[in-house]
Structures are given as structure tokens and as C-alpha cells.
Write a protein that holds these residues in place. Sequence first.
Motif, PDB file in Angstrom:
ATOM      1  N   GLN A  71       0.870  -1.173   0.000  1.00  0.00           N
ATOM      2  CA  GLN A  71       0.000   0.000   0.000  1.00  0.00           C
ATOM      3  C   GLN A  71       0.909   1.226   0.000  1.00  0.00           C
ATOM      4  O   GLN A  71       1.685   1.431   0.939  1.00  0.00           O
ATOM      5  CB  GLN A  71      -0.919   0.036   1.212  1.00  0.00           C
ATOM      6  N   VAL A  72       0.833   2.010  -1.076  1.00  0.00           N
ATOM      7  CA  VAL A  72       1.709   3.166  -1.230  1.00  0.00           C
ATOM      8  C   VAL A  72       0.854   4.403  -1.458  1.00  0.00           C
ATOM      9  O   VAL A  72       0.005   4.427  -2.343  1.00  0.00           O
ATOM     10  CB  VAL A  72       2.699   2.972  -2.404  1.00  0.00           C
ATOM     11  N   THR A  73       1.089   5.429  -0.647  1.00  0.00           N
ATOM     12  CA  THR A  73       0.424   6.720  -0.802  1.00  0.00           C
ATOM     13  C   THR A  73       1.437   7.671  -1.425  1.00  0.00           C
ATOM     14  O   THR A  73       2.523   7.887  -0.865  1.00  0.00           O
ATOM     15  CB  THR A  73      -0.045   7.264   0.567  1.00  0.00           C
ATOM     16  N   LEU A  74       1.075   8.241  -2.580  1.00  0.00           N
ATOM     17  CA  LEU A  74       1.997   9.068  -3.349  1.00  0.00           C
ATOM     18  C   LEU A  74       1.552  10.522  -3.390  1.00  0.00           C
ATOM     19  O   LEU A  74       0.365  10.811  -3.523  1.00  0.00           O
ATOM     20  CB  LEU A  74       2.079   8.548  -4.794  1.00  0.00           C
ATOM     21  N   ALA A  75       2.515  11.426  -3.327  1.00  0.00           N
ATOM     22  CA  ALA A  75       2.268  12.849  -3.578  1.00  0.00           C
ATOM     23  C   ALA A  75       2.104  13.017  -5.088  1.00  0.00           C
ATOM     24  O   ALA A  75       2.209  12.028  -5.824  1.00  0.00           O
ATOM     25  CB  ALA A  75       3.457  13.650  -3.063  1.00  0.00           C
ATOM     26  N   PRO A  76       1.858  14.241  -5.590  1.00  0.00           N
ATOM     27  CA  PRO A  76       1.785  14.426  -7.050  1.00  0.00           C
ATOM     28  C   PRO A  76       3.007  13.785  -7.708  1.00  0.00           C
ATOM     29  O   PRO A  76       4.143  14.085  -7.355  1.00  0.00           O
ATOM     30  CB  PRO A  76       1.797  15.942  -7.212  1.00  0.00           C
ATOM     31  N   CYS A  77       2.742  12.840  -8.610  1.00  0.00           N
ATOM     32  CA  CYS A  77       3.834  12.027  -9.131  1.00  0.00           C
ATOM     33  C   CYS A  77       3.374  11.239 -10.337  1.00  0.00           C
ATOM     34  O   CYS A  77       2.256  11.369 -10.788  1.00  0.00           O
ATOM     35  CB  CYS A  77       4.283  11.053  -8.048  1.00  0.00           C
ATOM     36  N   SER A  78       4.252  10.362 -10.790  1.00  0.00           N
ATOM     37  CA  SER A  78       3.856   9.327 -11.743  1.00  0.00           C
ATOM     38  C   SER A  78       4.212   7.999 -11.094  1.00  0.00           C
ATOM     39  O   SER A  78       5.168   7.906 -10.327  1.00  0.00           O
ATOM     40  CB  SER A  78       4.559   9.502 -13.092  1.00  0.00           C
ATOM     41  N   GLY A  79       3.421   6.985 -11.358  1.00  0.00           N
ATOM     42  CA  GLY A  79       3.626   5.691 -10.720  1.00  0.00           C
ATOM     43  C   GLY A  79       3.675   4.578 -11.748  1.00  0.00           C
ATOM     44  O   GLY A  79       3.104   4.689 -12.829  1.00  0.00           O
ATOM     45  N   HIS A  80       4.359   3.506 -11.402  1.00  0.00           N
ATOM     46  CA  HIS A  80       4.488   2.343 -12.280  1.00  0.00           C
ATOM     47  C   HIS A  80       4.475   1.097 -11.401  1.00  0.00           C
ATOM     48  O   HIS A  80       5.236   1.002 -10.453  1.00  0.00           O
ATOM     49  CB  HIS A  80       5.804   2.428 -13.056  1.00  0.00           C
ATOM     50  N   SER A  81       3.621   0.149 -11.711  1.00  0.00           N
ATOM     51  CA  SER A  81       3.565  -1.117 -10.979  1.00  0.00           C
ATOM     52  C   SER A  81       3.800  -2.233 -11.971  1.00  0.00           C
ATOM     53  O   SER A  81       3.210  -2.255 -13.050  1.00  0.00           O
ATOM     54  CB  SER A  81       2.177  -1.278 -10.323  1.00  0.00           C
ATOM     55  N   GLU A  82       4.674  -3.171 -11.608  1.00  0.00           N
ATOM     56  CA  GLU A  82       5.008  -4.254 -12.527  1.00  0.00           C
ATOM     57  C   GLU A  82       5.038  -5.572 -11.767  1.00  0.00           C
ATOM     58  O   GLU A  82       5.591  -5.652 -10.674  1.00  0.00           O
ATOM     59  CB  GLU A  82       6.382  -3.977 -13.134  1.00  0.00           C
ATOM     60  N   CYS A  83       4.441  -6.599 -12.336  1.00  0.00           N
ATOM     61  CA  CYS A  83       4.428  -7.931 -11.727  1.00  0.00           C
ATOM     62  C   CYS A  83       4.900  -8.924 -12.772  1.00  0.00           C
ATOM     63  O   CYS A  83       4.398  -8.948 -13.883  1.00  0.00           O
ATOM     64  CB  CYS A  83       3.002  -8.279 -11.279  1.00  0.00           C
ATOM     65  N   ASP A  84       5.884  -9.731 -12.411  1.00  0.00           N
ATOM     66  CA  ASP A  84       6.395 -10.753 -13.324  1.00  0.00           C
ATOM     67  C   ASP A  84       6.554 -12.033 -12.521  1.00  0.00           C
ATOM     68  O   ASP A  84       7.223 -12.036 -11.499  1.00  0.00           O
ATOM     69  CB  ASP A  84       7.740 -10.306 -13.903  1.00  0.00           C
ATOM     70  N   ALA A  85       5.925 -13.094 -12.932  1.00  0.00           N
ATOM     71  CA  ALA A  85       5.976 -14.346 -12.181  1.00  0.00           C
ATOM     72  C   ALA A  85       6.338 -15.494 -13.104  1.00  0.00           C
ATOM     73  O   ALA A  85       5.995 -15.501 -14.278  1.00  0.00           O
ATOM     74  CB  ALA A  85       4.621 -14.620 -11.525  1.00  0.00           C
ATOM     75  N   ILE A  86       7.033 -16.462 -12.548  1.00  0.00           N
ATOM     76  CA  ILE A  86       7.352 -17.687 -13.273  1.00  0.00           C
ATOM     77  C   ILE A  86       6.468 -18.795 -12.716  1.00  0.00           C
ATOM     78  O   ILE A  86       6.447 -19.022 -11.514  1.00  0.00           O
ATOM     79  CB  ILE A  86       8.833 -18.065 -13.086  1.00  0.00           C
ATOM     80  N   ILE A  87       5.734 -19.456 -13.586  1.00  0.00           N
ATOM     81  CA  ILE A  87       4.845 -20.539 -13.177  1.00  0.00           C
ATOM     82  C   ILE A  87       5.563 -21.861 -13.425  1.00  0.00           C
ATOM     83  O   ILE A  87       6.072 -22.113 -14.506  1.00  0.00           O
ATOM     84  CB  ILE A  87       3.529 -20.515 -13.993  1.00  0.00           C
ATOM     85  N   ASP A  88       5.567 -22.719 -12.417  1.00  0.00           N
ATOM     86  CA  ASP A  88       6.228 -24.009 -12.536  1.00  0.00           C
ATOM     87  C   ASP A  88       5.312 -25.084 -11.956  1.00  0.00           C
ATOM     88  O   ASP A  88       4.771 -24.920 -10.865  1.00  0.00           O
ATOM     89  CB  ASP A  88       7.563 -23.979 -11.782  1.00  0.00           C
ATOM     90  N   HIS A 103      -6.260  12.332  -8.086  1.00  0.00           N
ATOM     91  CA  HIS A 103      -5.918  13.658  -8.581  1.00  0.00           C
ATOM     92  C   HIS A 103      -5.962  13.621 -10.103  1.00  0.00           C
ATOM     93  O   HIS A 103      -5.480  12.671 -10.723  1.00  0.00           O
ATOM     94  CB  HIS A 103      -4.524  14.076  -8.095  1.00  0.00           C
ATOM     95  N   ALA A 104      -6.499  14.657 -10.707  1.00  0.00           N
ATOM     96  CA  ALA A 104      -6.680  14.688 -12.158  1.00  0.00           C
ATOM     97  C   ALA A 104      -5.359  14.645 -12.925  1.00  0.00           C
ATOM     98  O   ALA A 104      -5.315  14.208 -14.070  1.00  0.00           O
ATOM     99  CB  ALA A 104      -7.462  15.939 -12.557  1.00  0.00           C
ATOM    100  N   ASP A 105      -4.259  15.076 -12.314  1.00  0.00           N
ATOM    101  CA  ASP A 105      -2.966  15.101 -12.996  1.00  0.00           C
ATOM    102  C   ASP A 105      -2.140  13.837 -12.783  1.00  0.00           C
ATOM    103  O   ASP A 105      -0.999  13.759 -13.230  1.00  0.00           O
ATOM    104  CB  ASP A 105      -2.145  16.315 -12.521  1.00  0.00           C
ATOM    105  N   ALA A 106      -2.697  12.846 -12.116  1.00  0.00           N
ATOM    106  CA  ALA A 106      -1.943  11.618 -11.849  1.00  0.00           C
ATOM    107  C   ALA A 106      -1.623  10.902 -13.160  1.00  0.00           C
ATOM    108  O   ALA A 106      -2.442  10.862 -14.079  1.00  0.00           O
ATOM    109  CB  ALA A 106      -2.736  10.698 -10.929  1.00  0.00           C
TER     110      ALA A 106
END
Length: 145
Positions: A71-88, A103-106
Motif C-alpha cells: 500500500q503506497v500513498t503518493l504525492a503528485p507524481c507518476s507511478g508504475h507497478s510491474e508484476c512478473d511471475a514464473i509458473i512451474d 488527482h486529475a494530474d496523476a
Amino acid sequence: GTGGGPGLRSIDPVTEIYLERDAVLEMDTVQIGGVDRSTRKTSATVAAGAKLLIRERILTEGEQQADTEFQVTLAPCSGHSECDAIIDGTAVVDAAPKLCAHHADAAMIHEAAIGKIAGEQILKLRTLGLTEQEAEAKIIEGFLS
């Protein structure tokens, strides 16, 4: 995650992060086995101009289970979330990432990739302690089964 007793081996780390203006934090965590169950909880508050980069590398085998909550609370910014998993084998990934902007500028990006076999996966497995040959064998074994 070591020991020969019959008890459940678990770790449940909790991390709270508070970044002031223009602060930078890079956090790299690795869990490579021997843990039956793990719940990792991370929360962060990130001020304007700050940068937070978190990498988690988790290897589970057999009946082992690992859960991660961010859980991340960000000030005016740009954000990127990435998930990469290997299934075995019979492994399961149940990813429910969610980005919420108040926020409209997010400007935010979400990227998820599951099951892609590539050089990045070999590198990921090598960072978990496997040799290149072991990593390749693990990927091929999962792909063929």
C-alpha cells in the motif's frame, strides 16, 4: 526457514516507509526457500520528488505459500507497478494489482506479465541462488509439464 522439526516455518515481515521530499529508497528482498508460509506487508508514504523502488524475489516450492501486500500513498507524481511471475508445475499466481488515483494530474502505468519465458527469468532465478543450468532446467521443466 531452516530446521528439522515438524513445525511450520513462517516469516511475516512488516515494512513501513516514509520518504520526505526528493528522498530515494531502493529495497531488494529475496526469499529462496525453506519457508512454508509467508505474508509480507509493505506500506509507504512518498512525498513530492521522492523515488521508491522495491524488488521482491520469492521462490516457493511444493505446498509453500507466499503473499505480498503493498500500500503506497503518493504525492503528485507518476507511478508504475510491474508484476512478473514464473509458473512451474502446479504453481498458482493470483495477482490483483490495483492502482487508484485521486488527482486529475496523476499519471500511472500498470504492467503485469505471467508465464513469459525469457532471459529475464533466468536472471531472476540466478538471483535466487540457482546456477544458470539449474535455472534453465527449472524453466524447461515447468514449460513441458
